[in-house]
Design a protein around this motif. Sequence first.
Motif, PDB file in Angstrom:
ATOM      1  N   THR A  21       0.835  -1.206   0.000  1.00  0.00           N
ATOM      2  CA  THR A  21       0.000   0.000   0.000  1.00  0.00           C
ATOM      3  C   THR A  21       0.866   1.251   0.000  1.00  0.00           C
ATOM      4  OG1 THR A  21      -1.707  -1.194   1.212  1.00  0.00           O
ATOM      5  CG2 THR A  21      -1.831   1.206   1.240  1.00  0.00           C
ATOM      6  N   ALA A  22       1.892   1.270   0.825  1.00  0.00           N
ATOM      7  CA  ALA A  22       2.798   2.426   0.876  1.00  0.00           C
ATOM      8  C   ALA A  22       3.517   2.614  -0.456  1.00  0.00           C
ATOM      9  CB  ALA A  22       3.795   2.256   2.004  1.00  0.00           C
ATOM     10  N   GLU A  23       3.928   1.518  -1.076  1.00  0.00           N
ATOM     11  CA  GLU A  23       4.626   1.605  -2.359  1.00  0.00           C
ATOM     12  C   GLU A  23       3.691   2.120  -3.454  1.00  0.00           C
ATOM     13  OE1 GLU A  23       8.315   1.031  -4.355  1.00  0.00           O
ATOM     14  OE2 GLU A  23       7.783   0.984  -2.244  1.00  0.00           O
ATOM     15  N   ILE A  24       2.461   1.641  -3.487  1.00  0.00           N
ATOM     16  CA  ILE A  24       1.494   2.098  -4.494  1.00  0.00           C
ATOM     17  C   ILE A  24       1.166   3.569  -4.296  1.00  0.00           C
ATOM     18  CG2 ILE A  24      -0.889   1.818  -5.288  1.00  0.00           C
ATOM     19  CD1 ILE A  24      -0.498  -1.214  -4.705  1.00  0.00           C
ATOM     20  N   LYS A  25       1.015   3.987  -3.048  1.00  0.00           N
ATOM     21  CA  LYS A  25       0.760   5.409  -2.777  1.00  0.00           C
ATOM     22  C   LYS A  25       1.941   6.266  -3.220  1.00  0.00           C
ATOM     23  CE  LYS A  25      -2.473   4.920   1.062  1.00  0.00           C
ATOM     24  NZ  LYS A  25      -2.690   5.141   2.499  1.00  0.00           N
ATOM     25  N   GLY A  26       3.160   5.786  -2.981  1.00  0.00           N
ATOM     26  CA  GLY A  26       4.346   6.515  -3.423  1.00  0.00           C
ATOM     27  C   GLY A  26       4.404   6.626  -4.929  1.00  0.00           C
ATOM     28  N   ILE A  27       4.071   5.551  -5.632  1.00  0.00           N
ATOM     29  CA  ILE A  27       4.044   5.576  -7.096  1.00  0.00           C
ATOM     30  C   ILE A  27       2.985   6.559  -7.579  1.00  0.00           C
ATOM     31  CG2 ILE A  27       3.462   4.206  -9.143  1.00  0.00           C
ATOM     32  CD1 ILE A  27       4.793   1.808  -7.741  1.00  0.00           C
ATOM     33  N   ALA A  28       1.820   6.550  -6.936  1.00  0.00           N
ATOM     34  CA  ALA A  28       0.729   7.448  -7.351  1.00  0.00           C
ATOM     35  C   ALA A  28       1.091   8.915  -7.119  1.00  0.00           C
ATOM     36  CB  ALA A  28      -0.546   7.095  -6.595  1.00  0.00           C
ATOM     37  N   LYS A  29       1.775   9.213  -6.030  1.00  0.00           N
ATOM     38  CA  LYS A  29       2.120  10.604  -5.716  1.00  0.00           C
ATOM     39  C   LYS A  29       3.274  11.120  -6.558  1.00  0.00           C
ATOM     40  CE  LYS A  29       0.545  10.666  -0.948  1.00  0.00           C
ATOM     41  NZ  LYS A  29       0.936  10.740   0.467  1.00  0.00           N
ATOM     42  N   GLU A  30       4.318  10.299  -6.729  1.00  0.00           N
ATOM     43  CA  GLU A  30       5.524  10.770  -7.399  1.00  0.00           C
ATOM     44  C   GLU A  30       5.544  10.493  -8.897  1.00  0.00           C
ATOM     45  OE1 GLU A  30       9.152   9.632  -5.408  1.00  0.00           O
ATOM     46  OE2 GLU A  30       8.116   9.610  -3.479  1.00  0.00           O
ATOM     47  N   LYS A  33       8.846   9.737 -11.248  1.00  0.00           N
ATOM     48  CA  LYS A  33      10.019  10.034 -10.421  1.00  0.00           C
ATOM     49  C   LYS A  33      10.261   8.959  -9.362  1.00  0.00           C
ATOM     50  CE  LYS A  33       9.506  14.987 -10.994  1.00  0.00           C
ATOM     51  NZ  LYS A  33       9.149  16.243 -10.350  1.00  0.00           N
ATOM     52  N   HIS A  34       9.238   8.170  -9.049  1.00  0.00           N
ATOM     53  CA  HIS A  34       9.369   7.117  -8.042  1.00  0.00           C
ATOM     54  C   HIS A  34      10.213   5.978  -8.615  1.00  0.00           C
ATOM     55  CE1 HIS A  34       8.263   3.998  -5.161  1.00  0.00           C
ATOM     56  NE2 HIS A  34       7.922   4.986  -4.349  1.00  0.00           N
ATOM     57  N   PRO A  35      11.146   5.425  -7.837  1.00  0.00           N
ATOM     58  CA  PRO A  35      12.031   4.378  -8.367  1.00  0.00           C
ATOM     59  C   PRO A  35      11.325   3.078  -8.749  1.00  0.00           C
ATOM     60  CG  PRO A  35      12.458   4.758  -6.025  1.00  0.00           C
ATOM     61  CD  PRO A  35      11.488   5.803  -6.468  1.00  0.00           C
ATOM     62  N   SER A  36      10.135   2.831  -8.256  1.00  0.00           N
ATOM     63  CA  SER A  36       9.432   1.586  -8.588  1.00  0.00           C
ATOM     64  C   SER A  36       8.531   1.708  -9.807  1.00  0.00           C
ATOM     65  CB  SER A  36       8.580   1.134  -7.398  1.00  0.00           C
ATOM     66  OG  SER A  36       9.391   0.768  -6.324  1.00  0.00           O
ATOM     67  N   THR A  37       8.291   2.910 -10.287  1.00  0.00           N
ATOM     68  CA  THR A  37       7.327   3.098 -11.377  1.00  0.00           C
ATOM     69  C   THR A  37       7.760   2.391 -12.655  1.00  0.00           C
ATOM     70  OG1 THR A  37       6.648   5.208 -10.451  1.00  0.00           O
ATOM     71  CG2 THR A  37       6.084   4.810 -12.743  1.00  0.00           C
ATOM     72  N   LYS A  38       8.970   2.610 -13.097  1.00  0.00           N
ATOM     73  CA  LYS A  38       9.413   2.034 -14.367  1.00  0.00           C
ATOM     74  C   LYS A  38       9.456   0.507 -14.337  1.00  0.00           C
ATOM     75  CE  LYS A  38      11.766   6.180 -15.798  1.00  0.00           C
ATOM     76  NZ  LYS A  38      13.034   6.866 -16.009  1.00  0.00           N
ATOM     77  N   PRO A  39       9.998  -0.126 -13.286  1.00  0.00           N
ATOM     78  CA  PRO A  39       9.957  -1.601 -13.276  1.00  0.00           C
ATOM     79  C   PRO A  39       8.538  -2.168 -13.244  1.00  0.00           C
ATOM     80  CG  PRO A  39      11.546  -0.814 -11.661  1.00  0.00           C
ATOM     81  CD  PRO A  39      10.811   0.381 -12.184  1.00  0.00           C
ATOM     82  N   VAL A  40       7.642  -1.519 -12.514  1.00  0.00           N
ATOM     83  CA  VAL A  40       6.260  -2.012 -12.446  1.00  0.00           C
ATOM     84  C   VAL A  40       5.564  -1.837 -13.793  1.00  0.00           C
ATOM     85  CG1 VAL A  40       4.009  -1.629 -11.373  1.00  0.00           C
ATOM     86  CG2 VAL A  40       6.047  -1.733  -9.949  1.00  0.00           C
ATOM     87  N   LEU A  41       5.791  -0.709 -14.460  1.00  0.00           N
ATOM     88  CA  LEU A  41       5.206  -0.517 -15.791  1.00  0.00           C
ATOM     89  C   LEU A  41       5.790  -1.498 -16.806  1.00  0.00           C
ATOM     90  CD1 LEU A  41       4.949   3.368 -16.074  1.00  0.00           C
ATOM     91  CD2 LEU A  41       3.106   1.730 -15.703  1.00  0.00           C
TER      92      LEU A  41
END
Length: 77
Positions: A21-30, A33-41
């Motif tokens: 949940t914290a990671e998804i919220k971080g991806i949604a906010k940033e 720019k969030h380091p997990s966005t590109k690998p998840v996409l």
Amino acid sequence: MAADDPQEPKHQDHELIPDATAEIKGIAKEGMKHPSTKPVLTGAAVGAVAGALLPVVTWPVGLIAGAGFMLYKRIRP
């Protein structure tokens, strides 16, 4: 063995949902720019392609599975 024995393996799965949940919220906010966005996409794209190629799985299921797998790998490497 004692409960706080340093040699005993620790299981981290008990905090998986709050961590995700914290990671998804971080991806949604940033956003990007969030380091997990590109690998998840990337995982979502690979899953969607695999879902489109496989006769049993549709592309939306593959997309969700790929994104979920990469999110899990980012939380629990």
